[in-house]
Design a protein around this motif. Structure first.
Motif, short mmCIF file in Angstrom:
data_model
loop_
_atom_site.label_atom_id
_atom_site.label_comp_id
_atom_site.label_asym_id
_atom_site.label_seq_id
_atom_site.Cartn_x
_atom_site.Cartn_y
_atom_site.Cartn_z
N MET A 123 0.85 -1.18 0.00
CA MET A 123 0.00 0.00 0.00
C MET A 123 0.89 1.24 0.00
N SER A 124 0.58 2.17 -0.88
CA SER A 124 1.36 3.41 -0.95
C SER A 124 0.97 4.35 0.19
N ASN A 125 1.83 5.33 0.42
CA ASN A 125 1.53 6.31 1.46
C ASN A 125 0.28 7.12 1.11
N TYR A 126 0.05 7.36 -0.18
CA TYR A 126 -1.15 8.10 -0.59
C TYR A 126 -2.40 7.28 -0.28
N GLU A 151 -10.46 13.82 -1.15
CA GLU A 151 -10.02 12.43 -1.35
C GLU A 151 -9.03 12.10 -0.23
N VAL A 152 -8.16 13.05 0.04
CA VAL A 152 -7.28 13.01 1.22
C VAL A 152 -7.42 14.37 1.89
N ILE A 153 -7.01 14.47 3.12
CA ILE A 153 -7.08 15.74 3.84
C ILE A 153 -6.02 16.66 3.24
N ARG A 183 -1.18 12.64 6.93
CA ARG A 183 -0.74 12.67 5.54
C ARG A 183 0.66 12.05 5.42
N PRO A 184 0.75 10.73 5.49
CA PRO A 184 2.07 10.07 5.40
C PRO A 184 2.72 10.23 4.04
N ASP A 185 1.96 10.70 3.05
CA ASP A 185 2.51 10.87 1.71
C ASP A 185 3.26 12.18 1.53
#
Length: 66
Positions: A1-4, A39-41, A61-63
């Motif tokens: 799984m990617s960070n996004y 979609e993401v914060i 937000r790890p990405d």
């Protein structure tokens, strides 16, 4: 799984923690539809949410690379 992808999953966890999108939007002083469109914060909102003290920006937000 990617960070996004991880950031996508954590969005729901964070929103739920603060009582849903409507309550989180009130805390952030933005509209509920704005929160619903995420979609993401967004980065700025991640910093604002982190200031509440329950999560870090890195967790939300790890990405993002700081």
């Amino acid at each position: 799984m990617s960070n996004y992808e991880l950031a996508i999953e954590r969005k729901q966890e964070v929103i739920t923690k603060y009582g849903g999108g409507k309550n989180l939007s009130r805390l952030l002083k933005i509209s509920h539809p704005a929160v619903s469109k995420w979609e993401v914060i967004p980065q700025l909102r991640a910093f604002q949410i982190a200031s509440f003290g329950d999560y870090t920006v890195d967790y939300i937000r790890p990405d993002l690379n700081f």
